[in-house]
Design an enzyme around this catalytic site. Sequence first.
Site, PDB file in Angstrom:
ATOM      1  N   VAL A  75      17.366   1.076  -4.199  1.00 39.47           N
ATOM      2  CA  VAL A  75      17.670   2.322  -3.494  1.00 39.47           C
ATOM      3  C   VAL A  75      18.567   3.207  -4.369  1.00 39.47           C
ATOM      4  O   VAL A  75      19.433   2.692  -5.085  1.00 39.47           O
ATOM      5  CB  VAL A  75      18.383   2.017  -2.159  1.00 39.47           C
ATOM      6  CG1 VAL A  75      18.535   3.289  -1.339  1.00 39.47           C
ATOM      7  CG2 VAL A  75      17.623   0.942  -1.379  1.00 39.47           C
ATOM      8  N   ILE A 101      33.764  -9.250   7.424  1.00 42.06           N
ATOM      9  CA  ILE A 101      32.738 -10.001   8.174  1.00 42.06           C
ATOM     10  C   ILE A 101      32.871 -11.508   7.959  1.00 42.06           C
ATOM     11  O   ILE A 101      32.226 -12.285   8.646  1.00 42.06           O
ATOM     12  CB  ILE A 101      31.301  -9.537   7.832  1.00 42.06           C
ATOM     13  CG1 ILE A 101      31.027  -9.650   6.329  1.00 42.06           C
ATOM     14  CG2 ILE A 101      31.044  -8.138   8.358  1.00 42.06           C
ATOM     15  CD1 ILE A 101      29.554  -9.526   5.956  1.00 42.06           C
ATOM     16  N   PHE A 152      27.369   2.862   0.100  1.00 44.23           N
ATOM     17  CA  PHE A 152      26.338   3.864  -0.224  1.00 44.23           C
ATOM     18  C   PHE A 152      25.327   4.013   0.925  1.00 44.23           C
ATOM     19  O   PHE A 152      25.223   5.080   1.549  1.00 44.23           O
ATOM     20  CB  PHE A 152      25.677   3.435  -1.537  1.00 44.23           C
ATOM     21  CG  PHE A 152      24.306   3.979  -1.785  1.00 44.23           C
ATOM     22  CD1 PHE A 152      24.017   5.331  -1.602  1.00 44.23           C
ATOM     23  CD2 PHE A 152      23.278   3.140  -2.234  1.00 44.23           C
ATOM     24  CE1 PHE A 152      22.733   5.826  -1.845  1.00 44.23           C
ATOM     25  CE2 PHE A 152      22.005   3.618  -2.482  1.00 44.23           C
ATOM     26  CZ  PHE A 152      21.732   4.967  -2.274  1.00 44.23           C
ATOM     27  N   TYR A 178      22.430 -14.141  -5.726  1.00 48.86           N
ATOM     28  CA  TYR A 178      22.272 -13.020  -4.776  1.00 48.86           C
ATOM     29  C   TYR A 178      20.943 -13.123  -4.035  1.00 48.86           C
ATOM     30  O   TYR A 178      20.878 -12.972  -2.811  1.00 48.86           O
ATOM     31  CB  TYR A 178      22.350 -11.682  -5.544  1.00 48.86           C
ATOM     32  CG  TYR A 178      22.015 -10.472  -4.697  1.00 48.86           C
ATOM     33  CD1 TYR A 178      22.924  -9.994  -3.742  1.00 48.86           C
ATOM     34  CD2 TYR A 178      20.805  -9.798  -4.843  1.00 48.86           C
ATOM     35  CE1 TYR A 178      22.620  -8.890  -2.955  1.00 48.86           C
ATOM     36  CE2 TYR A 178      20.494  -8.692  -4.060  1.00 48.86           C
ATOM     37  CZ  TYR A 178      21.410  -8.238  -3.123  1.00 48.86           C
ATOM     38  OH  TYR A 178      21.098  -7.138  -2.336  1.00 48.86           O
ATOM     39  N   LYS A 183      20.150 -13.448   0.117  1.00 48.37           N
ATOM     40  CA  LYS A 183      19.347 -12.507   0.907  1.00 48.37           C
ATOM     41  C   LYS A 183      18.163 -13.224   1.572  1.00 48.37           C
ATOM     42  O   LYS A 183      17.752 -12.860   2.669  1.00 48.37           O
ATOM     43  CB  LYS A 183      18.883 -11.349   0.021  1.00 48.37           C
ATOM     44  CG  LYS A 183      20.012 -10.392  -0.326  1.00 48.37           C
ATOM     45  CD  LYS A 183      20.442  -9.642   0.926  1.00 48.37           C
ATOM     46  CE  LYS A 183      21.700  -8.841   0.772  1.00 48.37           C
ATOM     47  NZ  LYS A 183      22.025  -8.030   1.935  1.00 48.37           N
TER      48      LYS A 183
HETATM   49  N1  LIG Z   1      21.340  -0.456  -3.125  1.00 49.70           N
HETATM   50  C1  LIG Z   1      20.235  -1.164  -3.284  1.00 49.70           C
HETATM   51  O1  LIG Z   1      19.374  -0.860  -4.106  1.00 49.70           O
HETATM   52  C2  LIG Z   1      19.982  -2.382  -2.441  1.00 49.70           C
HETATM   53  C3  LIG Z   1      18.817  -3.132  -2.670  1.00 49.70           C
HETATM   54  C4  LIG Z   1      18.579  -4.257  -1.887  1.00 49.70           C
HETATM   55  C5  LIG Z   1      19.470  -4.609  -0.874  1.00 49.70           C
HETATM   56  N2  LIG Z   1      20.606  -3.876  -0.695  1.00 49.70           N
HETATM   57  C6  LIG Z   1      21.529  -4.281   0.369  1.00 49.70           C
HETATM   58  O2  LIG Z   1      21.874  -3.140   1.141  1.00 49.70           O
HETATM   59  C7  LIG Z   1      23.189  -3.280   1.669  1.00 49.70           C
HETATM   60  C8  LIG Z   1      24.016  -2.052   1.323  1.00 49.70           C
HETATM   61  O3  LIG Z   1      24.084  -1.936  -0.099  1.00 49.70           O
HETATM   62  P1  LIG Z   1      24.753  -0.693  -0.835  1.00 49.70           P
HETATM   63  O4  LIG Z   1      23.939  -0.396  -2.025  1.00 49.70           O
HETATM   64  O5  LIG Z   1      25.047   0.381   0.146  1.00 49.70           O
HETATM   65  O6  LIG Z   1      26.096  -1.383  -1.351  1.00 49.70           O
HETATM   66  P2  LIG Z   1      27.622  -0.917  -1.211  1.00 49.70           P
HETATM   67  O7  LIG Z   1      28.393  -1.883  -2.041  1.00 49.70           O
HETATM   68  O8  LIG Z   1      27.775   0.531  -1.479  1.00 49.70           O
HETATM   69  O9  LIG Z   1      27.905  -1.178   0.334  1.00 49.70           O
HETATM   70  C9  LIG Z   1      28.258  -2.428   0.865  1.00 49.70           C
HETATM   71  C10 LIG Z   1      29.385  -2.201   1.849  1.00 49.70           C
HETATM   72  O10 LIG Z   1      29.738  -3.450   2.451  1.00 49.70           O
HETATM   73  C11 LIG Z   1      31.159  -3.542   2.473  1.00 49.70           C
HETATM   74  N3  LIG Z   1      31.531  -4.973   2.466  1.00 49.70           N
HETATM   75  C12 LIG Z   1      31.362  -5.857   1.437  1.00 49.70           C
HETATM   76  N4  LIG Z   1      31.871  -7.042   1.776  1.00 49.70           N
HETATM   77  C13 LIG Z   1      32.362  -6.924   3.032  1.00 49.70           C
HETATM   78  C14 LIG Z   1      33.022  -7.801   3.896  1.00 49.70           C
HETATM   79  N5  LIG Z   1      33.308  -9.065   3.536  1.00 49.70           N
HETATM   80  N6  LIG Z   1      33.397  -7.352   5.125  1.00 49.70           N
HETATM   81  C15 LIG Z   1      33.153  -6.061   5.489  1.00 49.70           C
HETATM   82  N7  LIG Z   1      32.530  -5.174   4.686  1.00 49.70           N
HETATM   83  C16 LIG Z   1      32.148  -5.593   3.475  1.00 49.70           C
HETATM   84  C17 LIG Z   1      31.619  -2.838   1.214  1.00 49.70           C
HETATM   85  O11 LIG Z   1      32.980  -2.447   1.238  1.00 49.70           O
HETATM   86  C18 LIG Z   1      30.653  -1.668   1.188  1.00 49.70           C
HETATM   87  O12 LIG Z   1      31.157  -0.570   1.920  1.00 49.70           O
HETATM   88  C19 LIG Z   1      23.714  -4.590   1.097  1.00 49.70           C
HETATM   89  O13 LIG Z   1      23.471  -5.593   2.052  1.00 49.70           O
HETATM   90  C20 LIG Z   1      22.854  -4.831  -0.118  1.00 49.70           C
HETATM   91  O14 LIG Z   1      22.758  -6.198  -0.450  1.00 49.70           O
HETATM   92  C21 LIG Z   1      20.891  -2.773  -1.454  1.00 49.70           C
END
Ligand SMILES: NC(=O)c1ccc[n+]([C@@H]2O[C@H](COP(=O)([O-])OP(=O)(O)OC[C@H]3O[C@@H](n4cnc5c(N)ncnc54)[C@H](O)[C@@H]3O)[C@@H](O)[C@H]2O)c1
Length: 330
Positions: A183, A66, A20, A153, A157
Amino acid sequence: MRNFGILKDKNILVTGGAGFIGSNLVEKLLELEANVLCLDNFSTGRIDNLVNVNDNPKFSLLEGDIRDLETCQKACKNIDFVLHEAALGSVPRSINDPVTSNDVNVGGFLNMLVAARDNGVKRFVYAASSSTYGDSEELPKIEDRIGKPLSPYAITKYVNELYADVFKRTYNFDTIGLRYFNVFGRKQNPNGAYAAVIPKFVIQLMNHESPVINGDGEYSRDFTYIDNVILMNILALTSDNENSLNHVYNTAFGERTTLNHLMEYLKEYLSEFDPKIADIEVIYGENRKGDVPHSLASIDKAKKLLNYNPTYSMRAGLKEAVSWYWENLK
Ligand SMILES: NC(=O)c1ccc[n+]([C@@H]2O[C@H](COP(=O)([O-])OP(=O)(O)OC[C@H]3O[C@@H](n4cnc5c(N)ncnc54)[C@H](O)[C@@H]3O)[C@@H](O)[C@H]2O)c1
């Protein structure tokens, strides 16, 4: 106004670029004419999120994990900047499977730091999280006052922040952590057991199903529209203020909304497309483990050190998000 033009022709790696937030960052960076490499293993990300960029000659994709250091080393070759978004999100997911969340979010993070350091990456901007505030009841949340983590989680972080700090001290490696607050916006996945609350509610309402609110609906969040998050990432990448480096920043709008109010707004905006949605009843369930009751960011630090000025209020963003879901998923 900062000159974002300096990103033109820079080589930028976005990990989690099929997710996302990552895919929205990829699009913005390509608009700014950077060369963008996306590293993703598609565990929660989707190829659909990249349809608008796949044919762009400045975009490339490396499918990989990763958790594998060699993959991270390969991805970081000739890279100027990293935006590290790859992680397993969701508090409940980490409660159900703490080992995998830790492997990806901590082990994978460390691999990325090492690879970025080894390849001379100039700046590493990473997705931190508001969950790091844990059991602290203080509002608004201020960066240097955190409580105890309430979920696996949240631990992962927080550990990211500790590693980033130690990489500055021991290897003089520059990072910026962005503590995202709930977000939402275009391309956020509405499906699956771990879907975030806004897209989940939108899809349920669009399908005339009753959404379930955990608890009495009076828990509140600083819901943050994706465009504010994109802005923070670009500001972090382009900041020429030395004092802004090696810090973490709340990444939010700076206002809180209860789930009951959120539901009212969603019904109001969605019933402009389908009037029947206004009459859908909400079901109230149990509170979820690991959820903090209230969350509200102070954004003073980002304003002061990064010149952050969020452009979208929660309601303005919600209107955009609802229209996007209606046009794309109805
Ligand atoms: N969405 C929120 O509200 C929010 C809030 C706080 C923190 N975050 C952080 O923001 C970042 C993005 O979140 P998001 O909402 O876009 O989530 P998301 O799940 O849509 O995106 C995460 C991406 O990371 C990839 N991924 C996961 N494990 C992986 C691995 N082992 N190797 C390679 N790629 C991998 C997934 O395929 C995915 O495309 C994350 O680090 C999440 O913890 C998000």
